[in-house]
Design a protein around this motif. Sequence first.
Motif, PDB file in Angstrom:
ATOM      1  N   GLY A 294       0.777  -1.241   0.000  1.00 58.06           N
ATOM      2  CA  GLY A 294       0.000   0.000   0.000  1.00 58.06           C
ATOM      3  C   GLY A 294       0.805   1.286   0.000  1.00 58.06           C
ATOM      4  O   GLY A 294       0.242   2.373  -0.083  1.00 58.06           O
ATOM      5  N   ALA A 295       2.129   1.194   0.074  1.00 54.99           N
ATOM      6  CA  ALA A 295       2.948   2.411   0.015  1.00 54.99           C
ATOM      7  C   ALA A 295       2.973   2.922  -1.427  1.00 54.99           C
ATOM      8  O   ALA A 295       2.770   2.151  -2.368  1.00 54.99           O
ATOM      9  CB  ALA A 295       4.362   2.122   0.504  1.00 54.99           C
ATOM     10  N   ASN A 296       3.199   4.249  -1.602  1.00 58.29           N
ATOM     11  CA  ASN A 296       3.230   4.788  -2.965  1.00 58.29           C
ATOM     12  C   ASN A 296       4.328   5.835  -3.165  1.00 58.29           C
ATOM     13  O   ASN A 296       4.277   6.618  -4.099  1.00 58.29           O
ATOM     14  CB  ASN A 296       1.856   5.387  -3.337  1.00 58.29           C
ATOM     15  N   VAL A 297       5.306   5.831  -2.269  1.00 54.91           N
ATOM     16  CA  VAL A 297       6.401   6.804  -2.355  1.00 54.91           C
ATOM     17  C   VAL A 297       7.718   6.086  -2.069  1.00 54.91           C
ATOM     18  O   VAL A 297       7.762   5.198  -1.212  1.00 54.91           O
ATOM     19  CB  VAL A 297       6.213   7.923  -1.285  1.00 54.91           C
ATOM     20  N   ILE A 298       8.776   6.466  -2.794  1.00 56.71           N
ATOM     21  CA  ILE A 298      10.113   6.019  -2.382  1.00 56.71           C
ATOM     22  C   ILE A 298      11.042   7.221  -2.344  1.00 56.71           C
ATOM     23  O   ILE A 298      10.849   8.195  -3.070  1.00 56.71           O
ATOM     24  CB  ILE A 298      10.723   4.904  -3.275  1.00 56.71           C
ATOM     25  N   MET A 299      11.991   7.147  -1.466  1.00 54.89           N
ATOM     26  CA  MET A 299      12.851   8.309  -1.227  1.00 54.89           C
ATOM     27  C   MET A 299      14.322   7.976  -1.425  1.00 54.89           C
ATOM     28  O   MET A 299      15.072   7.848  -0.467  1.00 54.89           O
ATOM     29  CB  MET A 299      12.613   8.828   0.207  1.00 54.89           C
ATOM     30  N   PRO A 300      14.744   7.871  -2.671  1.00 56.10           N
ATOM     31  CA  PRO A 300      16.159   7.553  -2.909  1.00 56.10           C
ATOM     32  C   PRO A 300      17.071   8.696  -2.449  1.00 56.10           C
ATOM     33  O   PRO A 300      16.657   9.856  -2.374  1.00 56.10           O
ATOM     34  CB  PRO A 300      16.244   7.382  -4.423  1.00 56.10           C
ATOM     35  N   ASN A 301      18.284   8.308  -2.166  1.00 57.77           N
ATOM     36  CA  ASN A 301      19.268   9.218  -1.623  1.00 57.77           C
ATOM     37  C   ASN A 301      19.946  10.043  -2.712  1.00 57.77           C
ATOM     38  O   ASN A 301      20.436   9.497  -3.687  1.00 57.77           O
ATOM     39  CB  ASN A 301      20.311   8.343  -0.917  1.00 57.77           C
ATOM     40  N   LEU A 302      19.971  11.378  -2.514  1.00 60.18           N
ATOM     41  CA  LEU A 302      20.686  12.255  -3.448  1.00 60.18           C
ATOM     42  C   LEU A 302      21.928  12.853  -2.801  1.00 60.18           C
ATOM     43  O   LEU A 302      22.611  13.674  -3.416  1.00 60.18           O
ATOM     44  CB  LEU A 302      19.785  13.412  -3.888  1.00 60.18           C
ATOM     45  N   SER A 303      22.215  12.464  -1.563  1.00 58.03           N
ATOM     46  CA  SER A 303      23.368  13.047  -0.865  1.00 58.03           C
ATOM     47  C   SER A 303      24.655  12.650  -1.591  1.00 58.03           C
ATOM     48  O   SER A 303      24.704  11.605  -2.231  1.00 58.03           O
ATOM     49  CB  SER A 303      23.440  12.530   0.573  1.00 58.03           C
ATOM     50  N   PRO A 304      25.686  13.491  -1.488  1.00 54.14           N
ATOM     51  CA  PRO A 304      26.953  13.120  -2.110  1.00 54.14           C
ATOM     52  C   PRO A 304      27.439  11.775  -1.541  1.00 54.14           C
ATOM     53  O   PRO A 304      27.321  11.534  -0.345  1.00 54.14           O
ATOM     54  CB  PRO A 304      27.906  14.240  -1.675  1.00 54.14           C
ATOM     55  N   VAL A 305      27.957  10.914  -2.413  1.00 54.54           N
ATOM     56  CA  VAL A 305      28.388   9.586  -1.970  1.00 54.54           C
ATOM     57  C   VAL A 305      29.430   9.700  -0.846  1.00 54.54           C
ATOM     58  O   VAL A 305      29.482   8.864   0.052  1.00 54.54           O
ATOM     59  CB  VAL A 305      28.925   8.754  -3.161  1.00 54.54           C
ATOM     60  N   SER A 306      30.199  10.785  -0.855  1.00 49.80           N
ATOM     61  CA  SER A 306      31.245  10.969   0.162  1.00 49.80           C
ATOM     62  C   SER A 306      30.703  11.046   1.593  1.00 49.80           C
ATOM     63  O   SER A 306      31.429  10.768   2.545  1.00 49.80           O
ATOM     64  CB  SER A 306      32.045  12.235  -0.142  1.00 49.80           C
ATOM     65  N   VAL A 307      29.438  11.426   1.771  1.00 49.15           N
ATOM     66  CA  VAL A 307      28.899  11.542   3.142  1.00 49.15           C
ATOM     67  C   VAL A 307      27.856  10.463   3.457  1.00 49.15           C
ATOM     68  O   VAL A 307      27.419  10.340   4.600  1.00 49.15           O
ATOM     69  CB  VAL A 307      28.267  12.937   3.416  1.00 49.15           C
ATOM     70  N   ARG A 308      27.469   9.711   2.434  1.00 48.22           N
ATOM     71  CA  ARG A 308      26.366   8.758   2.595  1.00 48.22           C
ATOM     72  C   ARG A 308      26.481   7.867   3.828  1.00 48.22           C
ATOM     73  O   ARG A 308      25.517   7.669   4.557  1.00 48.22           O
ATOM     74  CB  ARG A 308      26.271   7.829   1.376  1.00 48.22           C
ATOM     75  N   LYS A 309      27.664   7.280   4.000  1.00 47.22           N
ATOM     76  CA  LYS A 309      27.832   6.309   5.090  1.00 47.22           C
ATOM     77  C   LYS A 309      27.770   6.985   6.452  1.00 47.22           C
ATOM     78  O   LYS A 309      27.503   6.345   7.460  1.00 47.22           O
ATOM     79  CB  LYS A 309      29.160   5.566   4.939  1.00 47.22           C
TER      80      LYS A 309
END
Length: 351
Positions: A294-309
């Motif tokens: 029933g979910a209808n949204v996804i929120m992929p990450n746009l942060s710079p890969v350098s800070v992701r972790k």
Amino acid sequence: MTDSKRSLWLIEKLYNNRSLTLEEYECLVSERNDEAAELLRAYADRVRREIYGTDIFIRGLIEIGNVCKNDCLYCGIRKSNASCERYRLSDEEILHCAVEGYGLGFRTFVLQGGEDAYFTDDRLCSIISQIKERFPDCAVTLSLGERSRESYERLFRAGADRYLLRHETADREHYERLHPEGMSFDNRMKSLAVLKEIGFQVGCGFMVGSPFQTPLTLAKDLKFIEEFSPDMCGIGPFIPHRQTPFGEKAAGTVEETCYLLSIIRLIKPNILLPSTTALGTVNPVGREMGIKAGANVIMPNLSPVSVRKKYELYENKICTGEESAQCIECLKKRMEGIGYTVVCDRGDIKK
Ligand code: 5AD
Ligand code: FES
């Protein structure tokens, strides 16, 4: 009535009335079984399709900083976690993420971060107005915790459209067990009311399987959602983080999260409901299961890969090595694979 008969009866009632009593929610939550989960999923998918078809909205998540003055017992970026490597994105870096995201088809940007005095109203208002000027067809969502009414008002006037502030739990005692002294349940709930009053599209939410959660605290969450009627609701499994006091606690499950996603869809058919990264972290196809539930949204990450972790609210978070472009391609394929379509749209709530 047997337990399983009763849950099926409650699901019919929820589907028809969009509402149950607190006791009924509690019963539905505590008597979860495969048959009930399947019926809920089928109804949730039906009502979601009636409103949104097979469209899945995407939000570009920009994690602007992991400095936080709070010490929530579950959270990996809590101030007491000395092994968390802190960062803040510059205004230029944030803008750059939005530019890249726009090119990839994102029409909503979510600025998320800890509660950090560095991000003053002036700084945030300047970032927001730059994004809105450059991309007038985009929505800006903020997820920056509790701030004063004056601050929320300024951010709204600068052009922010939406605000996410998970209530975390609608039960006062439970709230106090998840948060240190000094964090206030009343202020949390007040902030949500203020955000709505100001005119933001507001999102609340909670973790599934957080320590000390019970069917009753979950029933209170569901009743709160029914009464507050948020535009969005973020729920995902609790995932323990070793460097927190809850490091040894058990994680929440995909099954219970999906069950609750379906219930929330039936309470408020037009709600914007993300299938969260945490769901994808506890199960490789968790986000697909969330969408089907029933979910209808996804929120992929746009942060710079350098800070992701470094933005590690919980451990083993997925998609911390992928470039944004890779992530969105991957997600489009995953959604197509289960019969849904990622659309390039602001993804406002359909009234
Ligand atoms: N597991 C799952 N979700 C978490 N959050 C914070 N810590 C964890 C964790 N260990 C959620 C909280 C917060 C949101 C940004 O992330 O609900 O509101
Ligand atoms: Fe990020 Fe698949 S969604 S790599």
